[in-house]
Motif scaffolding. Structure first.
Motif, short mmCIF file in Angstrom:
data_model
loop_
_atom_site.label_atom_id
_atom_site.label_comp_id
_atom_site.label_asym_id
_atom_site.label_seq_id
_atom_site.Cartn_x
_atom_site.Cartn_y
_atom_site.Cartn_z
N VAL A 20 0.86 -1.19 0.00
CA VAL A 20 0.00 0.00 0.00
C VAL A 20 0.89 1.24 0.00
O VAL A 20 1.60 1.50 0.96
N PHE A 21 0.86 1.97 -1.10
CA PHE A 21 1.64 3.20 -1.26
C PHE A 21 0.85 4.32 -0.57
O PHE A 21 -0.14 4.80 -1.09
N MET A 22 1.27 4.68 0.63
CA MET A 22 0.52 5.59 1.48
C MET A 22 0.84 7.05 1.14
O MET A 22 1.90 7.56 1.49
N THR A 23 -0.11 7.71 0.46
CA THR A 23 0.00 9.13 0.15
C THR A 23 -1.04 9.88 0.99
O THR A 23 -1.77 9.26 1.77
N SER A 24 -1.15 11.15 0.78
CA SER A 24 -2.14 11.93 1.54
C SER A 24 -3.58 11.50 1.24
O SER A 24 -4.47 11.73 2.04
N ASP A 25 -3.80 10.87 0.09
CA ASP A 25 -5.16 10.50 -0.31
C ASP A 25 -5.45 9.01 -0.32
O ASP A 25 -6.60 8.62 -0.54
N THR A 26 -4.48 8.17 -0.09
CA THR A 26 -4.69 6.73 -0.24
C THR A 26 -5.90 6.23 0.54
O THR A 26 -6.77 5.57 -0.02
N LEU A 27 -5.97 6.51 1.81
CA LEU A 27 -7.06 5.97 2.63
C LEU A 27 -8.38 6.69 2.41
O LEU A 27 -9.43 6.20 2.84
N LYS A 28 -8.35 7.80 1.69
CA LYS A 28 -9.58 8.53 1.37
C LYS A 28 -10.22 8.01 0.08
O LYS A 28 -11.39 8.28 -0.18
N ARG A 29 -9.45 7.29 -0.71
CA ARG A 29 -9.98 6.73 -1.96
C ARG A 29 -10.74 5.44 -1.65
O ARG A 29 -10.18 4.51 -1.09
N PRO A 30 -12.00 5.39 -2.03
CA PRO A 30 -12.81 4.23 -1.64
C PRO A 30 -12.26 2.90 -2.16
O PRO A 30 -12.31 1.90 -1.45
N TRP A 31 -11.74 2.87 -3.38
CA TRP A 31 -11.22 1.60 -3.89
C TRP A 31 -9.96 1.18 -3.13
O TRP A 31 -9.76 0.00 -2.91
N CYS A 32 -9.16 2.13 -2.69
CA CYS A 32 -7.97 1.80 -1.88
C CYS A 32 -8.40 1.31 -0.50
O CYS A 32 -7.88 0.31 0.00
N ALA A 33 -9.34 2.03 0.12
CA ALA A 33 -9.85 1.61 1.42
C ALA A 33 -10.47 0.22 1.30
O ALA A 33 -10.30 -0.62 2.19
N GLY A 34 -11.14 -0.03 0.19
CA GLY A 34 -11.73 -1.35 -0.05
C GLY A 34 -10.68 -2.43 -0.18
O GLY A 34 -10.82 -3.52 0.39
N GLU A 35 -9.60 -2.15 -0.91
CA GLU A 35 -8.53 -3.13 -1.04
C GLU A 35 -7.90 -3.47 0.30
O GLU A 35 -7.67 -4.64 0.61
N VAL A 36 -7.62 -2.45 1.09
CA VAL A 36 -7.01 -2.66 2.41
C VAL A 36 -7.96 -3.45 3.30
O VAL A 36 -7.55 -4.38 4.01
N THR A 37 -9.25 -3.12 3.25
CA THR A 37 -10.24 -3.83 4.06
C THR A 37 -10.35 -5.28 3.64
O THR A 37 -10.36 -6.18 4.49
N VAL A 38 -10.43 -5.54 2.35
CA VAL A 38 -10.51 -6.92 1.85
C VAL A 38 -9.26 -7.70 2.25
O VAL A 38 -9.35 -8.85 2.68
N ALA A 39 -8.10 -7.08 2.13
CA ALA A 39 -6.86 -7.75 2.55
C ALA A 39 -6.94 -8.13 4.03
O ALA A 39 -6.59 -9.25 4.40
N HIS A 40 -7.39 -7.21 4.84
CA HIS A 40 -7.51 -7.48 6.28
C HIS A 40 -8.51 -8.61 6.55
O HIS A 40 -8.23 -9.53 7.33
N LEU A 41 -9.68 -8.53 5.93
CA LEU A 41 -10.73 -9.52 6.17
C LEU A 41 -10.35 -10.91 5.69
O LEU A 41 -10.86 -11.91 6.19
N THR A 42 -9.48 -10.99 4.69
CA THR A 42 -9.07 -12.30 4.14
C THR A 42 -7.68 -12.70 4.62
O THR A 42 -7.06 -13.60 4.05
N HIS A 43 -7.21 -12.01 5.65
CA HIS A 43 -5.94 -12.35 6.30
C HIS A 43 -4.73 -12.28 5.37
O HIS A 43 -3.80 -13.08 5.47
N ARG A 44 -4.77 -11.30 4.47
CA ARG A 44 -3.60 -11.01 3.64
C ARG A 44 -2.77 -9.97 4.37
O ARG A 44 -3.30 -9.13 5.09
#
Length: 88
Positions: A20-44
């Protein structure tokens, strides 16, 4: 991004690590937040790479009651992909 089902499916089933390339907007972008959430939920494992522009959000910004205000508005709703306030 037109195919979030495909993007989230790749995170669920075809990767071991999410960089995850963390910029000022990464976690504000819904598709990025979705990717991080899916990774967490699937134990990646998510590996953050912090840039100088990244600022950690305040706890109140990302609390369950405020998270949807923190994430930028988009033409889609993350709940359509099974990602809700409680999982973000």
């Amino acid at each position: 991004l037109a195919n979030l089902d495909g993007l989230f499916d790749i995170v669920k089933s075809k990767i071991q690590y999410l960089i995850v390339f963390m910029t000022s907007d990464t976690l504000k972008r819904p598709w990025c937040a979705g990717e991080v959430t899916v990774a967490h939920l699937t134990h990646r494992r998510a590996i953050p790479v912090y840039t100088p522009s990244f600022e950690r959000p305040a706890n109140d910004e990302i609390s369950a009651k405020n998270i949807l205000r923190y994430i930028a508005k988009a033409d889609f709703d993350l709940s359509d992909y099974g990602i809700g306030e409680e999982t973000l």
